[in-house]
Design an enzyme around this catalytic site. Sequence first.
Site, PDB file in Angstrom:
ATOM      1  N   GLU A 199      66.115  72.610  -6.746  1.00  0.00           N
ATOM      2  CA  GLU A 199      65.491  72.443  -5.426  1.00  0.00           C
ATOM      3  C   GLU A 199      64.040  72.925  -5.413  1.00  0.00           C
ATOM      4  OE1 GLU A 199      68.229  74.238  -2.605  1.00  0.00           O
ATOM      5  OE2 GLU A 199      69.493  72.464  -2.663  1.00  0.00           O
ATOM      6  N   GLU A 210      74.852  68.311  -5.610  1.00  0.00           N
ATOM      7  CA  GLU A 210      75.423  69.301  -4.684  1.00  0.00           C
ATOM      8  C   GLU A 210      75.786  68.591  -3.395  1.00  0.00           C
ATOM      9  OE1 GLU A 210      73.376  72.961  -3.754  1.00  0.00           O
ATOM     10  OE2 GLU A 210      72.581  73.114  -5.784  1.00  0.00           O
TER      11      GLU A 210
END
Length: 493
Positions: free
Chosen positions: A178, A387
């Site tokens: 991320e 995810e």
Amino acid sequence: MQKITFPKEFLWGGAVAANQVEGAYLEDGKGLSTADMITGGTKDKPRKFSPVIMENTYYPSHNAIDFYHRYKEDIQLMGEMGFKVFRTSISWARIFPNGDDSEPNEKGLQFYDDLFDECLKYGIQPLVTLSHYEIPWNLVVKYKGFASRQVIDFYVRYAETCFKRYKDKVKYWLTFNEINVATLAEGALNGLGLVQEQDLQSKEPIPISNLKDVPQERFEALHHQFLASAHAVMIGHQINPNFVIGCMINRITWYPLTCNPSDVLACQLQSRMFNDFCGDVMVRGEYPNYALKELEKLGVDTSYILSEDKKLLQEGKVDLYTFSYYLTNCVSTDPHAERVGGNVTGGVRNPYLSLSEWGWHIDPQGLRYTLNLIAERYPNLPIMVVENGFGAIDHVEKDGSIKDSDRIAYLESHIKEMGKAISDGVPLIGYTTWGPIDLVSVGTGELYKRYGFIYVNRHDNGSGDFTRMKKASFNWYQQVISSNGQSVMDDLK
Ligand code: BG6
């Protein structure tokens, strides 16, 4: 309706991160990492950063779920579910305890050798994140984390060490988890390791959102991560041309709250700077013009982007686009619009969607929309959802069963929309649910917020013996995988 099927070699599995599962935070030569300096919190009580480890203070990463000692049992359970892939991260501070050491720590390297061997034993491919929200603590204190160009070299040496050591065991790699959270002030600590001197000197733990933010330094540090990633991609391809190396973006798809053009424009800006900017740099190998202009408007002087940097970004483009998807949020120019939480950052309430217990919008259709947006933006690039999951409170019944039907419903609805996206033509190659085994939450530091198919008997007050138990979702996911998604797609209405 046309029958929807998942590709034959679709990579089903689950994802975790070292600091959220391993524990053993100082064992076998591991050094402290940024994640070890963050206290536990709750939904209403923020996690805090503490510049030194304080007594009588709870740091969830220090024991986490004790995966370091129990990984064999855990991987066996994932094998039983039929996992094709297991995403985890390597803890940088296990390999280079201080970040700037001249030699790697053999015991750390051996741990991941054993872990990857255990995965391969069950036919599970490891998908490895090199830096998942943590860097060695010493790099923060001595160099100010990625604010320093020197840290790029330390990262590249670390990446090269891992690539060489595991080149025959790991094919799929992600350089930074991320990376785009660094576009927000909240993202400065974990992955960038950027802490200002006044906060380093604090005698008291500081709520993460109160840490001093210097956008100029933060965006420069993000630039250094882009360079570190590009360099790693180049080296990785030299070490093993079959490596598939990806970027990883926290995707929060934003909707304008209304069709008022002001909302639409605000939403476009938010989407560009949070979702698109980092992916554009890593996939296309250059800064998009809109981002350069926006940084200028924010007062960021981008003269840190050197001409040789531009060359490196071009040479180190990623092979794969991966992202996390939990929710969507709205954008509004109305200052009174109702706000809700979210993953790392919140947004404006969408009246059409329901919320999880942690106040996150539940939006399966948004996943189909997001996948199509990505496929359109980066034609021909394979995509993976690395995810997606449902953080909730689980209850153990008297007979030991755990009926997590809300989790099953959440995941099922998202898998259906992935199937539809594939039927739209999206080149989706895999899906790893977040937290196939309960783990420490990044946002709140809780274990109370559970994601797993496997329950871990461990609680935020430190009680519990770490026993693993199967939840109802365990068998459900096992069926999803063995039918290659068909058990979910067949009852598509
Ligand atoms: C992602 C992170 O943003 O969200 C994970 O990559 C994190 O590390 C996950 O755990 C879920 O967020 P939370 O706050 O529920 O742990």
